[in-house]
Design an enzyme around this catalytic site. Structure first.
Site, PDB file in Angstrom:
ATOM      1  N   SER A 263      26.605  76.739  47.123  1.00 22.15           N
ATOM      2  CA  SER A 263      27.234  75.445  46.842  1.00 22.15           C
ATOM      3  C   SER A 263      26.499  74.716  45.728  1.00 22.15           C
ATOM      4  CB  SER A 263      27.222  74.584  48.101  1.00 22.15           C
ATOM      5  OG  SER A 263      25.894  74.158  48.352  1.00 22.15           O
ATOM      6  N   LYS A 264      27.141  73.661  45.250  1.00 20.26           N
ATOM      7  CA  LYS A 264      26.529  72.844  44.207  1.00 20.26           C
ATOM      8  C   LYS A 264      25.219  72.254  44.715  1.00 20.26           C
ATOM      9  CE  LYS A 264      27.523  68.556  41.876  1.00 20.26           C
ATOM     10  NZ  LYS A 264      26.153  68.397  41.385  1.00 20.26           N
ATOM     11  N   ARG A 265      25.216  71.935  46.013  1.00 17.49           N
ATOM     12  CA  ARG A 265      23.990  71.361  46.593  1.00 17.49           C
ATOM     13  C   ARG A 265      22.805  72.337  46.467  1.00 17.49           C
ATOM     14  NH1 ARG A 265      25.124  70.403  52.072  1.00 17.49           N
ATOM     15  NH2 ARG A 265      27.279  70.176  51.431  1.00 17.49           N
ATOM     16  N   ASP A 268      21.614  72.127  42.940  1.00 18.59           N
ATOM     17  CA  ASP A 268      20.878  70.890  42.669  1.00 18.59           C
ATOM     18  C   ASP A 268      19.476  70.966  43.274  1.00 18.59           C
ATOM     19  OD1 ASP A 268      23.071  69.946  41.416  1.00 18.59           O
ATOM     20  OD2 ASP A 268      23.770  68.676  43.053  1.00 18.59           O
TER      21      ASP A 268
END
Ligand code: GLU
Length: 510
Positions: A263-265, A268
């Site tokens: 995921s983008k998380r 990040d």
């Protein structure tokens, strides 16, 4: 496999930036088509207008342009099966919805959202889940429980409705997936999915199979998240009397650690992009990083993605797009998800960076130098990149690895000095300065020869002398072969640095 033309498609919904998992799906479709001499189509699935995000379609097109994934037909390209945007094909879907209604494979449902909500709550109170299926459809507000006149009347009054698929009650659907093999599902566990809405728009399911049929798609290669929709799709093909394409559901891209979808998380948190290009979210204004802006070469990005889920069956890891197309086959796509490895992604970039000519790399590095205020000669920059390219993964790292070619070190790394600037360093560097001031041929090999001869004659330790010299020339204990560095910065600058270093570091007592 029946003998039909190979035609595959990538069918994204323009709901935001394209996840790299989506790029991988498109890549596998592209390679599959290339390998078999087929066609690859880009179709935009925008029937759910509530999820439409402005700029997403342009982003998708630009991403593929950057990656070098080319389409034979589709949006921006055209072709004999267009239009390739579903919102422009609206009237096509209606006739198939009617066909299914007429043949009894679908029915009108007039239940209001409020009524369905109430039912959901009632079921919840009894710790059950409400599903619109064969078990309950006989008791709900739909055309199965009404006379023809009643239905016609409601339609005339423009009472809002949806068209639902009448899922067979108790049937085993047998499906074949090119990656998973045979998959069986009992229709008991499936619901009566909505196919068409009274706003004149089909849902994904209807539009998707109608288009795949009309666009003569031979193989549907898509993400595993669509596997639960496969029985419905297979039954829809059957209900419409069409031959279904072949299916291959690709396993997920997984997080670097633990389980679950990348995921983008994760990106990040661990510092890597999950999108091909940077994305500026029009609603939140949030900017997400992209592989392009992070300095990845498109070839490296593609190579890395290709190997996340597919393997060539050999030890080879570096493949150009053409090489991939030559060897790609669906048989070598694994059944289980592949863990994304950010370190490996950088490794791929390094592989492509070192293959590039010094001329090209200098071309990338020059603007960075200019921004920093250095107007170096191209030839000089080419030599610099040739000396440091083995040490970097990205063009953006060149400066850190080579700044000493452009600026005389202002400071000296205190830890390095403490460890390597010894009692006899001052004397040795003074002698070296004299030696180097007398040299006519300032080439790396000659400098190395005469320095070594001097070291031998004086019985000085090579390591000790070279480390002290490196601190003076570079400012710290890093960089390529020292004689290459001084040959490139030249005699005058080398002597300057020696002078300055001797002055700054000075003599220390034993
Ligand atoms: N529009 C779907 C998506 O966004 C396409 C799924 C499919 O390939 O059938 O992923």
């Amino acid at each position: 496999m029946s003998q039909k033309n190979i035609r595959v498609r990538f069918a994204p919904s323009p709901t935001g930036p394209l996840h790299i998992g989506g790029v991988r799906t498109a890549l596998y479709n592209y390679l599959f088509a290339k390998h078999l001499g087929g066609k690859f189509i880009l179709r935009i699935e925008d029937t759910d207008q509530t999820r439409f995000v402005p700029g997403a379609q342009e982003y998708i097109v630009e991403s593929f342009r950057w990656c070098g994934i080319e389409f034979d037909e589709g949006v921006t390209k055209g072709g004999p099966f267009g239009p390739y945007i579903q919102s422009e094909r609206q009237e096509i879907y209606q006739q198939y919805s009617e066909k299914l209604l007429n043949s009894g494979h679908a029915y009108y449902a007039f239940d209001t959202p409020e009524a369905l909500d109430d039912l959901r709550k009632e079921f919840e109170a009894e710790k059950k889940t409400f599903t619109y299926n064969a078990e309950v459809r006989g008791k709900l507000h739909n055309s199965l429980n009404m006379s023809r006149e009643e239905v016609a009347n409601l339609l005339k009054k423009e009472f809002p409705y949806v068209v639902r698929f009448a899922m067979p009650e108790d049937r085993i659907v047998v499906m074949n997936d090119l990656i998973r093999g045979q998959v069986e599902v009992n229709t008991k566990v499936l619901d009566d999915k909505v196919l068409f809405k009274s706003d004149g728009m089909p849902t994904y399911h209807l539009a998707n199979i109608v288009d795949d049929h009309l666009m003569e798609i031979s193989h549907v290669i898509r993400g595993e998240e669509w596997l639960p929709s496969l029985p419905l799709h297979v039954l829809l093909y059957e209900a419409l009397g069409w031959e279904a394409p072949e299916f291959a559901h690709l396993p997920l891209l997984l997080k670097p650690e633990g389980n679950g979808k990348l995921s983008k998380r994760d990106g990040d948190r661990l510092g890597f992009p999950v999108f091909p290009l940077a994305w500026n979210d029009p609603k939140s204004g949030e900017i997400s990083r992209g592989y392009r802006e992070d300095g990845y070469f498109p070839e490296a990005f593609i190579n890395m993605l290709a190997l996340l889920g597919w393997n060539p069956g050999t030890e080879q890891e570096v493949f150009s797009m053409d090489e991939l197309a030559k060897v790609f086959s669906i048989d070598r796509v694994g059944k289980s998800g592949s863990k994304f490895d950010p370190g490996k992604a950088a490794w791929f970039n390094h592989q492509y960076l070192i293959q590039k000519s010094n001329e090209e790399l200098a071309g990338h590095f020059m603007p960075i130098l200019q921004q920093k205020g250095f107007l170096a000669e191209t030839e000089f920059v080419e030599k610099v990149v040739s000396l440091v390219k083995e040490r970097v993964n990205f063009v953006s790292e060149f400066w850190d690895q080579s700044n000493f070619f452009f600026i005389t070190p202002e400071t000296f790394d205190p830890l390095a000095v403490k460890k390597r600037w010894k009692a006899d360093s001052y004397q040795q560097m003074t002698e070296l300065k004299t030696l180097l001031s007398k040299v006519d041929d300032f080439s790396a090999s000659h400098l190395e020869d005469i320095t070594k001869a001097w070291l031998e004659e004086m019985k000085y330790g090579m390591g000790a002398v070279m480390n002290a010299f490196r601190i003076i020339v570079v400012g710290e204990l890093k960089g390529p072969h020292l004689f290459d560095i001084i040959a490139l910065i030249g005699q005058e600058e080398t002597l300057n640095r020696l002078e300055r270093g001797l002055h700054e570091l000075g003599e220390i007592s034993a």
